[in-house]
Enzyme design. Structure first.
Site, short mmCIF file in Angstrom:
data_model
loop_
_atom_site.label_atom_id
_atom_site.label_comp_id
_atom_site.label_asym_id
_atom_site.label_seq_id
_atom_site.Cartn_x
_atom_site.Cartn_y
_atom_site.Cartn_z
N HIS A 56 0.84 -1.21 -0.05
CA HIS A 56 0.02 0.06 0.04
C HIS A 56 1.01 1.29 0.01
O HIS A 56 2.10 1.32 0.34
CB HIS A 56 -0.84 -0.05 1.34
CG HIS A 56 -2.00 -0.93 1.33
ND1 HIS A 56 -3.03 -0.92 2.17
CD2 HIS A 56 -2.23 -2.10 0.49
CE1 HIS A 56 -3.65 -2.16 1.94
NE2 HIS A 56 -3.42 -2.83 0.93
N GLU A 58 1.08 3.85 1.85
CA GLU A 58 1.72 4.11 3.35
C GLU A 58 2.83 3.29 3.52
O GLU A 58 3.95 3.58 4.21
CB GLU A 58 0.69 4.05 4.45
CG GLU A 58 -0.67 4.90 4.39
CD GLU A 58 -1.76 4.46 3.41
OE1 GLU A 58 -2.78 5.02 3.69
OE2 GLU A 58 -1.53 3.46 2.88
N CYS A 86 -5.77 2.01 6.26
CA CYS A 86 -6.40 0.83 6.49
C CYS A 86 -5.73 0.30 7.87
O CYS A 86 -4.70 0.91 8.16
CB CYS A 86 -6.38 -0.30 5.51
SG CYS A 86 -4.63 -0.92 5.12
N CYS A 89 -2.03 -0.49 7.53
CA CYS A 89 -0.96 0.60 7.31
C CYS A 89 -1.12 1.38 8.63
O CYS A 89 0.02 1.84 8.84
CB CYS A 89 -1.73 1.46 6.40
SG CYS A 89 -1.51 0.99 4.61
#
Length: 160
Positions: A56, A58, A86, A89
Site C-alpha cells: 500500500h 503508506e 487501512c 497501514c
C-alpha cells in the site's frame, strides 16, 4: 485542523497517487515528512506492480523513509495519505512510531469506490490499541475523493 503546510505535503501525496493511477495502480499516495519539513519519502500503492498485497502507499512510503533515514524509528515524522490508512497501514505507522497521520478521503469514500475496506477507523484503532499517533482527517478531501473517479475512468481499475 490542517495547515497550509499540511496542504502542501498532501498535494505531493496526491501527485504520487495520480502517478500511480497512470501506472495502472490503485489511487492511493503517501508522503512522509520530518518535523523540519524534509520530504523523506513520497510513494504510491504498488500492489499490482509487485504482486505484494502489503504494498500500500503508506507501507511503501514507510519502507522508503526507513531506508532514506537508515532508521526504523520515524517518530520525528508526519505521514500524509490520500485516504485514511487501512488497519494494516495504521499498524505499520504505529510500529514506525510516526508522530502524526494526516489523511484526505475516508475509509467510507474508498468503500464507495468499491474497495474492500475494513471499517475500523483510525481513531478507534488509536483508542483501542493505545497508540499515541495524532490523527487529522479530511485534509484536501475535496481533492482526494476525486482520485477514485479518476482511477475508474483510467480504464485499468482493478480492486483487490
Amino acid at each position: 485542523m490542517a495547515t497550509p503546510l499540511d496542504e502542501k505535503y498532501m498535494r505531493l501525496a496526491i501527485g504520487r497517487a495520480v502517478e500511480g493511477i497512470a501506472a495502472g495502480q490503485t489511487p492511493f499516495g503517501a508522503c512522509i515528512v520530518t518535523a523540519e519539513g524534509v520530504v523523506v519519502a513520497c510513494e504510491h500503492n504498488v500492489v499490482w506492480q509487485t504482486t505484494d498485497i502489503t504494498a500500500h502507499g503508506e507501507v511503501t512510503a514507510i519502507r522508503s523513509a526507513c531506508q532514506a533515514l537508515l532508521a526504523i524509528d520515524l517518530s520525528d515524522c508526519t505521514i500524509y495519505s490520500t485516504t485514511e490508512p487501512c488497519p494494516m497501514c495504521f499498524s505499520a505507522i504505529h510500529w514506525a512510531k510516526i508522530r502524526r497521520i494526516v489523511y484526505g478521503a475516508s475509509i467510507a469514500d474508498a468503500q464507495a469506490a468499491g474497495f474492500n475496506e475494513l471499517t475500523i477507523a483510525n481513531t478507534l484503532m488509536k483508542r483501542e490499541g493505545g497508540s499515541s499517533v495524532e490523527i487529522e482527517g479530511g485534509c484536501l478531501k475535496e481533492e482526494c475523493v476525486p482520485l477514485f473517479a479518476r482511477w475508474q475512468a483510467a480504464g485499468s481499475a482493478r480492486i483487490y
